[in-house]
Motif scaffolding. Sequence first.
Motif, short mmCIF file in Angstrom:
data_model
loop_
_atom_site.label_atom_id
_atom_site.label_comp_id
_atom_site.label_asym_id
_atom_site.label_seq_id
_atom_site.Cartn_x
_atom_site.Cartn_y
_atom_site.Cartn_z
N GLY A 181 -1.12 -1.37 -1.66
CA GLY A 181 0.19 -1.27 -1.04
C GLY A 181 1.14 -0.31 -1.73
N LYS A 182 0.72 0.20 -2.89
CA LYS A 182 1.61 1.04 -3.68
C LYS A 182 2.23 2.17 -2.87
CE LYS A 182 0.88 0.56 -8.59
NZ LYS A 182 -0.15 0.73 -9.61
N GLU A 183 1.38 2.87 -2.10
CA GLU A 183 1.89 4.03 -1.35
C GLU A 183 2.90 3.61 -0.28
OE1 GLU A 183 -0.82 5.75 1.64
OE2 GLU A 183 -2.39 4.51 0.70
N LYS B 264 -0.74 -3.77 8.20
CA LYS B 264 -2.05 -3.47 8.81
C LYS B 264 -2.75 -2.35 8.04
CE LYS B 264 -2.68 -3.86 13.40
NZ LYS B 264 -2.52 -3.48 14.82
N LYS B 265 -1.99 -1.33 7.66
CA LYS B 265 -2.57 -0.20 6.93
C LYS B 265 -3.09 -0.64 5.56
CE LYS B 265 0.57 3.02 9.11
NZ LYS B 265 1.95 3.46 8.93
N GLY C 196 5.87 -6.29 2.44
CA GLY C 196 6.18 -7.27 1.40
C GLY C 196 4.96 -8.14 1.17
N ILE C 197 4.95 -8.82 0.03
CA ILE C 197 3.82 -9.74 -0.24
C ILE C 197 4.35 -11.00 -0.90
CG2 ILE C 197 3.25 -8.55 -2.43
CD1 ILE C 197 0.29 -9.30 -1.83
N LEU C 198 3.87 -12.14 -0.40
CA LEU C 198 4.35 -13.45 -0.86
C LEU C 198 3.16 -14.30 -1.31
CD1 LEU C 198 6.75 -15.74 -0.70
CD2 LEU C 198 5.54 -16.41 1.38
N ASP C 199 3.33 -14.97 -2.41
CA ASP C 199 2.32 -15.94 -2.86
C ASP C 199 2.53 -17.24 -2.09
OD1 ASP C 199 0.65 -17.69 -4.11
OD2 ASP C 199 1.38 -17.31 -6.15
#
Lengths: 91, 1001
Positions: free
Chosen positions: B841-843, B776-777, B664-667
């Motif tokens: 991060g798409k994959e 991490k990847k 996940g990604i958060l601003d």
Amino acid sequence: MFLINCPYCGERDQQEFKAGGEAHIERPKQPTELSDDEWAEYLFMRKNIKGVQFERWNHAHGCRKWFNMARDTSNDEIKAIYKMGEKPPTQ
Amino acid sequence: MTQNLRVKSSEFIDETNRISFKFDGKTYYGFKGDTLASALIANNVHLVGRSFKYHRPRGIMTCGSEEPNAIVQVNPNSNITEPNARATEIEIYEGLEASSQNCWPSVHFDIGGINNFLAPLFPAGFYYKTFMWPKSFWEKYEFFIRHSAGLGKSPNTRDPDIYDHRNIHCDVLVVGAGISGILAAKNAAKNNFKTLLLDENNELGGSTIFETNEDNKINHNSASEWLKKEIYELKNIKNLEIKSRTSVAAYHQYNYLLARENLTDHLNKKDKKNKIRQRLLKIRAKKVILATGALERPLIFNNNDRPGIMLSSAIKKYSNFYGVACGTRNIFFTNNDSAYESALSLHNKGIKVEAIIDIRENSDAKIIKKINDAGIKIYWSHTIVDTRGYKRLSGVSIMKLSNDGTSVTGSKISISCDCLGIAGGWTPAVHLYTQSGSKLTFDEDRKIFIPKTDTKEQISVGSCGGDFELDRIITNLNYKLKNFLNIDKTDFEDIALENDHETSKRNIWLLPSDRSIGKTKSFVDYQNDATAKDIKLALREGFRSIEHVKRYTTTGMGTDQGKLGNMHALGIIADTAGVKMGELGTTTFRPPYTPLTFGTIVGRNVGEFFDTFRRTPMNDWHIKNKAEFENVGQWKRPWYYPKEDETMHQAVQRESKAARQSAGILDASTLGKIDIQGSDASEFLNRVYTNAWSKLAIGKCRYGLMLNEDGMVYDDGVTTRLGENHYIMTTTTGGAANVLGKLEDYLQTEWPELDVYLTSVTDHFATASLCGPNSKKILNKIIPDLDLSDDNFPHMSFKEVLIDKIKCRVMRISFTGELSYEINAPASYGEAIWQKCIEAGKEFNITPYGTETMHLLRAEKGFIIVGQDTDGTMTPIDLQMDWIVSKKKYDFIGKRSLYRSDTIKENRKQLVGLLTEDPNIVLEEGAQIVSELNQKPVEMLGHVTSSYFSPNLNKSIALAVVKDGKNMRGKKLFIPMENKNISVTVSNTIFFDEENKRINA
Ligand SMILES: [Zn+2]
């Protein structure tokens, strides 16, 4: 709306300042030595007098400096403004 | 009804410019320069409203801002209608529509009028006495009151007009452009003071400009002619700015005044368009000259409120200024010489004056002879005991006054008339003076409150200073002005003055009638329908303080703040209680002097300009990706990112799962960031956080908890040591400014010896927080050169790296319990770095998540949010965070308070976890918690602070503060809701991954 003479910037509108309560209450150097009552005296007790009161002000939307003010709370007359660490004026 | 009462052409009215307007649905005509009041009077319309309580028919009483009766609704059929406008101040324009207020269904047939006959049921304090009990009746009263009594109706759509604010700094501000104000402003400006002159009227000159008394002369000319020349000369004076139609609303300390400049209300619709309607002037003046004039007093006698009863000075202005006769058969009723001037002025225009009734025994003024020569009958020592006429005055009854003025004698004389001018003397308009904080003194002889002192910064001149006669006004003005401005000479000190002096005085606050007071209606406050009887009743019931009598009887509490009747109220109280008026004091005049529109107050700060929005550098991306936003302080933060038809719940469940299962990604750009440098930075952190900081290695991060001096949790966040003397502290989003302020306070005032410098860098960095087992990847794809092994880059550490030549700070810290990295990039590269993370991060199906998912994930881990799970009464011990409080440190902010007798109590409210018996029920945040269901009253043990449905645990989880919660693990408690009782069990606060394995997954 006061006109406050910041000792670092000059006269500015009250909107730029934040009041910080009674002045010259020093944080105890050794809090652990104090009884509950003594600590409460420092923490909670404020005079809130009618007449000339010494108080702290901060030029929050300006130079961000703290300074002291002697203000007559009965008519809002600012009697004196002096820097932190300086002694309050005697009359 | 359409009788024309124009009596002569007036230089102030443009009779070539005929204007049509509507009042109560009917079309009338007036001229440019007319007010709504003068135009209505010209059409012989006096009945313009109903009184507030008794719904008595009321007419126009004054010609200015003190008007209590002629309160109208402007544009009554529009969504942007304006209530409570004074007909005496509205300048008419083509297309103006106005209607009466306080009457239902119409001003001529008013249902509330029945209250007039029920008056014995409406004594002083009626509202307090009746509507308070029984409580259940309130709803019934309310309907009746709201429907038949309200003060106009408010607009129900957004105000389309433009309003503005302007700051003005001047040397001298002159308020009021009567003769005193004009001379003061002219001389100030001529002596190089930057001067501002304000007047609420559209024409300068005050009452002198339409003065016709031939006994008042300046330089052997009439005073009005002389003043016109002075006004003409103002045009050529530098340093002088003049604003008419500008009313000063408030006078605060240090000569800070607020004024409303009315720019377009007098224009027709076409000319109004796209122009600023009103402007609020915020004036800071070095010196203020108050020349606000005086208000004429009414007289208080039985039935003194019928349409057609007006102030004597108003009748004079309507005839001299507007060229309008207020009646065809006039009577004046007076206690001073001024009414004779009004009477003579009417007589000279051919308007019939039937009689003058004077409560004095005689007067030796020159004008008396002229009145006698005109054949106008004067009744000395007489008073009006009653008046007649329901919708319009038709006559008065008079009787002789006893010597002591408390009763009447002899036989009753009846005189018919359609207009009555009342003249009760003058009240200096000291409202602004007192607002400034200055004190009044009472002149017992003249029965007026006048300013006690002039100062270096403020003087009162003219009639507001207590000078009413021309020679006194000019002489005192000259003297005061020279002192105040420190000038040698004024340009008017040598003028020749001629005027008469008033010598005979008699003042009776409440005039007697042949009926007992209980059977009279002598109105003191017209707008609020307070009578002399009400005031006397209040005194009988034990009220003494003027402030109490005012509130109990509502005297002086209308939109006019009792400008007309306050003095009489005081006088009646003093007479009844047998005290001196000076000792009673006066009520406080509060700003605004005249009502202000909300539009003027807020100016341009409406809609999106009401408050500043703060947006992160990634904001455009969030919008493009359909984020729903949440306000956090001034920040706009992505709340969640719904896909297609997803509900908020569905989106948050999906985001929360993704963050734990993949990435996940958060601003997180909004977190407060404070850069701390200096040789004492470590010592400083030691003092402000509860835990120890000296041994934190360079390149490492640590979570810190900050307390207030009272021991309560204030803020939290991770601080990273960037160098030997260099740290970066993060704070909560909402607490950033306060934390910086607090730290500055300690540095400047308690510990000035520390070498520490604080700089807010919140806006300098954009932060993307990558989270989840695949983070991490993803990071490895972005920064291939960086060794991400646990040895090189362990949890709670920091690396400075280059991403596409951009210097970034990466912290391996976690607010979710997952393996997590925070990339801090310079703000201008924020969106680019974010985009890079998304691409990389798409994959891994990287999923952007908002604040709601962030809150859910941290709640699964039992991490607190300061301000949600705490409320300023929670210590770290209450939060079961004893581990973060250093036992070794001698001192830190709040330490001593942690063992005060109250904070060491065992049974304080403490943070616990709650699990619902039915795992599908999600508790409401804020819900109350009890241990017993069948007990009344029952003790509230605490409340739910955070509550979510956890998709990762597939059950409902909650955090709560519960009294003695630490000792309640496993205990069953109840949450009583409106429709059901919910059973819960007290649990650990950590619901997920208690061993903290995932951080290194
Ligand atoms: Zn400053």
